[in-house]
Design an enzyme around this catalytic site. Structure first.
Site, PDB file in Angstrom:
ATOM      1  N   SER A  81     159.742 -22.934  36.414  1.00 59.91           N
ATOM      2  CA  SER A  81     158.798 -24.031  36.146  1.00 59.91           C
ATOM      3  C   SER A  81     159.192 -25.366  36.758  1.00 59.91           C
ATOM      4  O   SER A  81     158.427 -26.325  36.673  1.00 59.91           O
ATOM      5  CB  SER A  81     158.611 -24.204  34.637  1.00 59.91           C
ATOM      6  OG  SER A  81     157.769 -23.207  34.127  1.00 59.91           O
ATOM      7  N   LYS A  84     156.701 -27.106  38.876  1.00 61.85           N
ATOM      8  CA  LYS A  84     155.671 -28.022  38.386  1.00 61.85           C
ATOM      9  C   LYS A  84     155.893 -29.466  38.801  1.00 61.85           C
ATOM     10  O   LYS A  84     154.992 -30.298  38.679  1.00 61.85           O
ATOM     11  CB  LYS A  84     155.568 -27.929  36.859  1.00 61.85           C
ATOM     12  CG  LYS A  84     155.058 -26.588  36.346  1.00 61.85           C
ATOM     13  CD  LYS A  84     154.886 -26.610  34.828  1.00 61.85           C
ATOM     14  CE  LYS A  84     154.280 -25.316  34.293  1.00 61.85           C
ATOM     15  NZ  LYS A  84     155.243 -24.220  34.213  1.00 61.85           N
ATOM     16  N   SER A 141     155.477 -27.872  29.492  1.00 63.18           N
ATOM     17  CA  SER A 141     155.468 -26.958  30.636  1.00 63.18           C
ATOM     18  C   SER A 141     154.329 -25.946  30.552  1.00 63.18           C
ATOM     19  O   SER A 141     154.483 -24.764  30.899  1.00 63.18           O
ATOM     20  CB  SER A 141     156.816 -26.218  30.740  1.00 63.18           C
ATOM     21  OG  SER A 141     156.957 -25.612  31.999  1.00 63.18           O
ATOM     22  N   LYS A 246     162.200 -31.970  34.659  1.00 60.22           N
ATOM     23  CA  LYS A 246     161.556 -30.678  34.444  1.00 60.22           C
ATOM     24  C   LYS A 246     162.577 -29.558  34.306  1.00 60.22           C
ATOM     25  O   LYS A 246     163.548 -29.475  35.057  1.00 60.22           O
ATOM     26  CB  LYS A 246     160.608 -30.356  35.605  1.00 60.22           C
ATOM     27  CG  LYS A 246     159.670 -29.215  35.309  1.00 60.22           C
ATOM     28  CD  LYS A 246     158.620 -29.602  34.282  1.00 60.22           C
ATOM     29  CE  LYS A 246     157.963 -28.410  33.635  1.00 60.22           C
ATOM     30  NZ  LYS A 246     158.849 -27.637  32.732  1.00 60.22           N
TER      31      LYS A 246
END
Length: 401
Positions: A81, A84, A141, A246
Site C-alpha cells: 500500500s 498509494k 489505507s 504511508k
C-alpha cells in the site's frame, strides 16, 4: 604388457593429481567468493550507521533530495500500500489545479467496492466527498476509496495507472512500474518500485500542504461516527514531528513503510521495504530518522551584503549598477559545521553596455570543504542602454548648466 600397465598406472595417478589440483582451485575460488561477499556486506553496513532490518532502506532530506543513508535503495521490490503515495499525489495535484474539489461528491462503482483488503466497505452507489475519501485512503489505507478517486480523475483505474506511471517517469523514478492504484499484489506480475523511488514520490507529495491534514491524524471517523478510522502509521501517535506518510503490508511485499517527520526546519523521509515484522519497519524507520535529526541540521546561507560592490558600466547612460542580491534557499549540513561554510563572491570590475534587466553580473558560491552547497546569481535590477550621440550631448549640456 608390464610396460603398458606401468603407463596406465602413471596416467591414473596424473588424473588423480589433476583432480586434486582442480578441487583445490575450486575451494580457493569458493573461499574468495565468500570473502568478496563478506567485504560487500561490510561495505553495505558502513553505509548504514544504524541497524535496519529490511530488504531495502533509504533516508532522504525532503528539502534537497539529498540521500543521507541507503541500502539496496534501487532494488525493485513490491511496495504493497505504499503505492498509494502516488495515488494521493495525483489526487492532490488534481485538487491544486482546480480539476477536483474537496467538497465534490463521488459515487462508488461496482469495480471500486470489489477491491478487498483494507477498506471502508463502500457500497455500490454510495456517495462520499473527496475530503472523506482522501481521509479514508490516507488514514486507513482504504482500497475502495482509492479506486473511487482514481476513477473520477482518469475515468477508470486503468487510465489512472497510466497516469501513475507517467508521473513516476517525470519524477525520475527509474525502478518503478505500477499495475494498480492500491498496491494489492495477489494477481500482479509487474508491480514494483524501490526505496529510493518511494522517497522521491513521498518528497513530491509532501510539497502539498493539504496532505498533512490527513497523514498526521491518528484517529477519525466517517458516516457520522459509525465508521472508525485509525492510522496504520503508529509513528503519527508516538514519534515527535511525524508528518506521514504511508504503510504497506502484503505477503509478497512484507512489512513496508515510508515515514516522514519534521523538526525545526529539517524534514526527513525514511523508507523501509521487505521487513519481516511490523516492529522491524517502525524501529528501522525511527532509527534512521533519529540518526538524521541527531547528525544533520537545516542551513540557510546568508550572502554578505557588505561585500557586494557596484559594477562599472562601460559606454552606458549610467556609469555603474548595483547587483541585486537573491534570496537563498535552505540546504542541510552536518551539525556543528555551520562555522566552516565559506562564501566566494565573483563580481567583475565592469560590464559593457547595454545591460539587460535580470542579466547575470556576478555569482556567490557557498562551499563546505570540497562540497558546493549553494550557488546564486547576482543580477542587474534595471536595464542600462548603451550611450548614443544624443545621450552624450544631453549629458554635456546638463554638466554645462
Amino acid at each position: 604388457m608390464k610396460k603398458i600397465r606401468r603407463i596406465t598406472a602413471m596416467l591414473a595417478a596424473g588424473a588423480v593429481m589433476l583432480s586434486c589440483i582442480s578441487f583445490s582451485g575450486s575451494v580457493s575460488a569458493a573461499e574468495e567468493n565468500k570473502a568478496e561477499t563478506k567485504t560487500a556486506q561490510t561495505e553495505t553496513a558502513q553505509t548504514m550507521p544504524v541497524e535496519v532490518k529490511a530488504k531495502a532502506a533509504v533516508l532522504m532530506d525532503v528539502t534537497t533530495g539529498k540521500v543521507l543513508m541507503a541500502n539496496n535503495e534501487n532494488e525493485r521490490l513490491p511496495p504493497a500500500s505504499v503505492t498509494k503515495i502516488m495515488t494521493l499525489l495525483l489526487v492532490c495535484e488534481a485538487i491544486d489545479s482546480g480539476e477536483l474539489s474537496l467538497t465534490e461528491k463521488l459515487t462508488a462503482s461496482k469495480d471500486a467496492v470489489s477491491k478487498g483488503g483494507s477498506q471502508i466497505w463502500l457500497k455500490e452507489g454510495e456517495s462520499m466527498t473527496v475530503d472523506e475519501l482522501l481521509k479514508a485512503a490516507a488514514i486507513a489505507s482504504a482500497n475502495d476509496a482509492c479506486a473511487v478517486l482514481a476513477e473520477r480523475i482518469a475515468g477508470s483505474e486503468e487510465g489512472f495507472v497510466t497516469m501513475m506511471n507517467e508521473r513516476a517517469k517525470a519524477l525520475g523514478m527509474k525502478n518503478t512500474n505500477f499495475e494498480n492504484c492500491t498496491g494489492l499484489d495477489d494477481t500482479t506480475t509487474n508491480h514494483y518500485t524501490s526505496a529510493y523511488d518511494i522517497a522521491l514520490m513521498g518528497r513530491e507529495l509532501l510539497k502539498h500542504d493539504l496532505i498533512q491534514n490527513y497523514t498526521t491524524v491518528w484517529m477519525d471517523s466517517l458516516r457520522d461516527g459509525k465508521t472508525e478510522l485509525v492510522n496504520t502509521n503508529k509513528l503519527v501517535r508516538f514519534y515527535k514531528g511525524t508528518t506521514g506518510l504511508k504503510t504497506g503490508t502484503t505477503q509478497k511485499a512484507g512489512q513496508c513503510l515510508a515515514a516522514s517527520a519534521q523538526r525545526d526546519s529539517l524534514h526527513l523521509i525514511a523508507v523501509v521495504l521487505g521487513c519481516e515484522s511490523s516492529d522491524d519497519r517502525f524501529n528501522g524507520a525511527k532509527a534512521m530518522l533519529n540518526w538524521g535529526f541527531s547528525n544533520w541540521v537545516s542551513y540557510k546561507p546568508e550572502i554578505s551584503k557588505d561585500l557586494i560592490t557596484d559594477v562599472n558600466v562601460l559606454h552606458g547612460i549610467k556609469s555603474s549598477i548595483t547587483p541585486e542580491i537573491p534570496e537563498t534557499s535552505g540546504t542541510i549540513i552536518k551539525k556543528g559545521a555551520q562555522g566552516d561554510v565559506k562564501q566566494e563572491i565573483n563580481i567583475p570590475v565592469d560590464v559593457e553596455a547595454p545591460v539587460e534587466k535580470g542579466q547575470v553580473i556576478g555569482t556567490v558560491t557557498f562551499t563546505l570543504g570540497d562540497e558546493k552547497i549553494g550557488e546564486y546569481n547576482l543580477t542587474a535590477g534595471e536595464a542600462i542602454k548603451k550611450i548614443g550621440f544624443l545621450d552624450a550631448l544631453a549629458m554635456l549640456l546638463r554638466g554645462a548648466a
